[in-house]
Scaffold this motif. Structure first.
Motif, PDB file in Angstrom:
ATOM      1  N   ASP A 174       2.437   6.472  10.847  1.00  0.00           N
ATOM      2  CA  ASP A 174       1.845   7.435  10.171  1.00  0.00           C
ATOM      3  C   ASP A 174       1.796   7.046   8.705  1.00  0.00           C
ATOM      4  O   ASP A 174       2.932   6.682   8.332  1.00  0.00           O
ATOM      5  N   VAL A 175       0.840   6.648   7.901  1.00  0.00           N
ATOM      6  CA  VAL A 175       0.888   6.488   6.318  1.00  0.00           C
ATOM      7  C   VAL A 175       0.928   7.748   5.338  1.00  0.00           C
ATOM      8  O   VAL A 175      -0.163   8.399   5.582  1.00  0.00           O
ATOM      9  N   HIS A 176       1.883   7.900   5.011  1.00  0.00           N
ATOM     10  CA  HIS A 176       2.260   8.976   4.097  1.00  0.00           C
ATOM     11  C   HIS A 176       1.838   8.744   2.585  1.00  0.00           C
ATOM     12  O   HIS A 176       2.271   7.553   2.258  1.00  0.00           O
ATOM     13  N   GLU A 210       0.847  -1.144  -0.014  1.00  0.00           N
ATOM     14  CA  GLU A 210       0.077   0.154   0.047  1.00  0.00           C
ATOM     15  C   GLU A 210       0.925   1.195   0.108  1.00  0.00           C
ATOM     16  O   GLU A 210       0.490   2.344  -0.664  1.00  0.00           O
ATOM     17  N   LEU A 254       0.557  -0.744  13.343  1.00  0.00           N
ATOM     18  CA  LEU A 254      -0.592  -0.194  14.155  1.00  0.00           C
ATOM     19  C   LEU A 254      -0.417   1.066  14.232  1.00  0.00           C
ATOM     20  O   LEU A 254      -1.272   1.835  14.312  1.00  0.00           O
ATOM     21  N   LYS A 255       0.860   1.521  14.614  1.00  0.00           N
ATOM     22  CA  LYS A 255       1.252   2.887  15.047  1.00  0.00           C
ATOM     23  C   LYS A 255       1.747   3.916  14.124  1.00  0.00           C
ATOM     24  O   LYS A 255       1.732   4.999  14.222  1.00  0.00           O
ATOM     25  N   VAL A 297     -11.992  -1.260   7.973  1.00  0.00           N
ATOM     26  CA  VAL A 297     -11.240  -2.328   8.804  1.00  0.00           C
ATOM     27  C   VAL A 297     -10.229  -1.617   9.632  1.00  0.00           C
ATOM     28  O   VAL A 297      -9.800  -0.620   9.280  1.00  0.00           O
ATOM     29  N   THR A 298     -10.063  -2.494  10.706  1.00  0.00           N
ATOM     30  CA  THR A 298      -8.802  -2.114  11.713  1.00  0.00           C
ATOM     31  C   THR A 298      -7.586  -2.395  10.931  1.00  0.00           C
ATOM     32  O   THR A 298      -7.508  -3.546  10.163  1.00  0.00           O
ATOM     33  N   ARG A 299      -6.559  -1.660  11.309  1.00  0.00           N
ATOM     34  CA  ARG A 299      -5.121  -2.149  10.772  1.00  0.00           C
ATOM     35  C   ARG A 299      -4.650  -3.496  11.338  1.00  0.00           C
ATOM     36  O   ARG A 299      -3.974  -4.144  10.401  1.00  0.00           O
ATOM     37  N   LEU A 353      -6.812   1.837   3.775  1.00  0.00           N
ATOM     38  CA  LEU A 353      -7.127   2.299   5.179  1.00  0.00           C
ATOM     39  C   LEU A 353      -8.361   3.144   5.568  1.00  0.00           C
ATOM     40  O   LEU A 353      -8.465   3.667   6.596  1.00  0.00           O
ATOM     41  N   ALA A 357      -2.499   3.376  -0.052  1.00  0.00           N
ATOM     42  CA  ALA A 357      -3.041   3.191   1.315  1.00  0.00           C
ATOM     43  C   ALA A 357      -4.239   3.841   1.641  1.00  0.00           C
ATOM     44  O   ALA A 357      -5.136   3.650   2.465  1.00  0.00           O
TER      45      ALA A 357
END
Lengths: 298, 265
Positions: B261-263, B98, B258-259, B112-114, B108, B104
């Motif tokens: 940041d998705v850039h 992703e 889980l933690k 749905v949860t990560r 995201l 992503a």
């Protein structure tokens, strides 16, 4: 009931870009404009609301529920169109949309065909064969497919031709009439002007204005343009309320907010060739917002 | 379930290619076995003229070379090498898909949860490796039956082949963790090849110097085939080491996934 509630939302990336102490609410049924130049923090705000990035401070609530704790539940009712549309390339449009729909417990096949037809999107093409505009259409259909209660659009119109943009706006207005709340982020103000009832203006990560569209555009500002026979003495117009004074090739233009008689008396003293009095467009107000805030801040 | 099926579908083509490659290696080497076993004494003479270190680095053990299991143990090193590349590549690419393909924002933003996303991805990867191993085992057993000259210990054969699965699981976990620790990873293959060959070289060096501590550092040495043939079991301390490596990598992966940041960049 507020659909979106931002409370001091802050995201810092070790100094550089981010958002600072952002607070505003979007009410149910609103089409809310979220404007600012590129890099102002619009996408950061939206992506924080969606849980793609985590805030360093403050909180965001959607449908009255915290975005971090109830992310999954909230996202069932959100349709999101990212600013840059990228989809799994080696799929057909139809397969991607079905994959997208499979995350929501609804049968969306009929609606997929309807939306695709209206946006003139060929469902049997492969994603990597699509132009930017057509990828954007995939994004639009994908975002609206599950009839979300909240539609979040991040720079939705880039790449769409005017006709498609028109259809897209009609589609949004229809969804809005059916009860959907819309958050519309853009740096193109004329788009926002047409659709939105309220706007938040953001710059360098900070909220600098939150206004009703009618007030922002409103009766208070007028745009004057005059062509005089002789040179216009700027000092004669040096009264409070005159802004954006521009003099170019014998034409003078400015924005005015205040007693209209006051300014007309001064114009009456001039020998004119022509005179225009207009509602300023949002662009000009926007620029003025920026400049005056900068001045005040310095 | 939809994500699991999607990942399987996306990875099936490369999985088939790897299965064919692994079975191909076994088939190619084992087809030479009958000829080799017939002239075993001459081969052994030739091999004895080579320096001891070279033989060790290549994983050759002269005495057992002529037996089917001895010969298989030798070629299995290359099966492991390929299997490791498959596993680390699968692991790194499935969790970084992703961010590499900038999808992503699609995945995201779905309800749905990560943890479910990473769980489904891991499950899909495990399924692929399991199928690969089943297919490979079938092929290897068939080949071994065909070329055998005298009966061999079937349990040792099974244990050797099972070590492919365990080694792959370790490299899968390493691939997961590597993708999480290198968030700007754009192309997975160079990283995968680099890591695997580094471990492979380490393994060759370890075999030459006979440094037993070095064995802990490279998963290629966790399952010593000479030991398996002799004892019909694994060495417990290395099994434990493997499990620890997997657990640590899995932990890193889950926490980061889980933690972070998705850039989009």
């Amino acid at each position: 009931m507020p659909v979106i509630e931002l409370n001091g939302l802050t995201k810092t990336y070790g100094g550089a870009r981010g958002i600072t102490d952002l607070s505003f609410t979007v009410e149910e049924g609103e089409i809310f404009g979220f404007i600012g130049p590129n890099g102002a923090g619009k996408s950061t705000t939206i992506r924080t609301m969606l849980g793609l990035i985590y805030p360093t401070g403050g909180s965001a609530k959607i449908f009255g529920k915290d975005c971090l704790q109830h992310g999954t539940e909230i996202k069932k009712e959100i349709g999101y169109l990212p600013s840059e549309v990228f989809y799994y390339d080696n799929m057909k449009v139809k397969d991607l949309l079905q994959y997208s729909a499979s995350f929501y417990k609804k049968d969306s096949r009929k609606r997929m065909r309807e939306l695709a037809e209206r946006m003139e999107l060929d469902l049997n093409k492969r994603i990597d064969d699509l132009s930017l505009g057509n990828k954007k259409k995939v994004g639009i259909v994908q975002g609206l497919l599950h009839e979300p209660r909240l539609i979040i659009l991040d720079e939705p119109t880039s790449g769409l031709d005017p006709l498609m943009q028109q259809r897209f706006f009609e589609l949004l207005e229809e969804e809005n009439r059916k009860g959907a709340t819309i958050l519309f982020s853009s740096h193109i103000l004329s788009e926002v002007q047409r659709l939105c009832s309220r706007v938040a203006i953001i710059k360098e990560g900070r909220l600098i204005a939150l206004e009703k569209m009618s007030e922002l555009k409103g009766s208070t500002y007028k745009k004057f343009k005059l062509a005089a026979k002789s040179d216009v003495d700027a000092s004669a117009f040096g009264i409070p309320g005159v802004m954006e004074w521009k003099s170019e090739g014998g034409e003078v233009s400015f924005l005015f907010k205040g007693d209209i008689n006051e300014i007309l008396r001064r114009i009456a003293g001039l020998e004119l060739e022509n005179l225009w009095v207009e509602e300023p467009d949002l662009e000009e107000i926007f620029m003025h917002y920026y400049e005056s805030r900068e001045g005040a801040g310095a | 379930m939809n994500m699991y099926l999607y990942e399987l579908r996306m990875n099936r083509k490369s999985a088939f290619i790897w299965m064919a490659a692994l079975a191909g290696i076994a088939g190619l080497f084992m087809s030479m076995y009958p000829t080799f076993a017939e002239g075993a004494e001459q081969f052994k003479e030739v091999l004895r003229t080579m320096p001891e270190e070279v033989l060790q680095a290549l994983g050759l053990q002269i005495d057992s070379m002529a037996t089917l299991l001895g010969f298989y143990s030798y070629l299995f090193l290359y099966v492991l090498l390929c299997g490791a590349i498959q596993a680390i590549h699968l692991g790194a690419s499935i969790v970084s898909k992703e961010t590499r393909e900038k999808t992503a924002d699609f995945l995201l933003a779905k309800p749905v949860t990560r943890s479910k996303i990473i769980g489904m991805k891991a499950l899909a990867a495990l399924t692929i490796l399991l199928i690969t191993n089943v297919v490979y085992f079938g092929a290897a057993a068939l080949i071994a039956e065909t070329v055998q000259r005298e009966s061999f210990s079937y349990s040792a054969f099974v244990l050797i082949n099972l070590s492919l699965l365990f080694t792959q699981l370790i490299f899968l976990a390493v691939g997961f963790a590597a993708a999480m620790l290198l968030p700007r990873l754009r192309t997975v293959l160079p990283m995968s090849l680099g890591v695997v060959f580094a471990f492979f070289m380490l393994s060759a060096v370890g075999a030459t110097t006979g440094d037993s501590k070095l064995r802990y550092l490279t998963p290629f040495q966790y399952f010593d085939r000479a030991y398996i043939v002799q004892h019909k079991e694994y060495e417990l301390e290395f099994v434990v080491t493997g499990v620890i490596v997997i657990a640590v990598c899995a932990l890193i992966t889950v926490i980061r996934y889980l933690k972070r940041d998705v850039h989009v960049s």
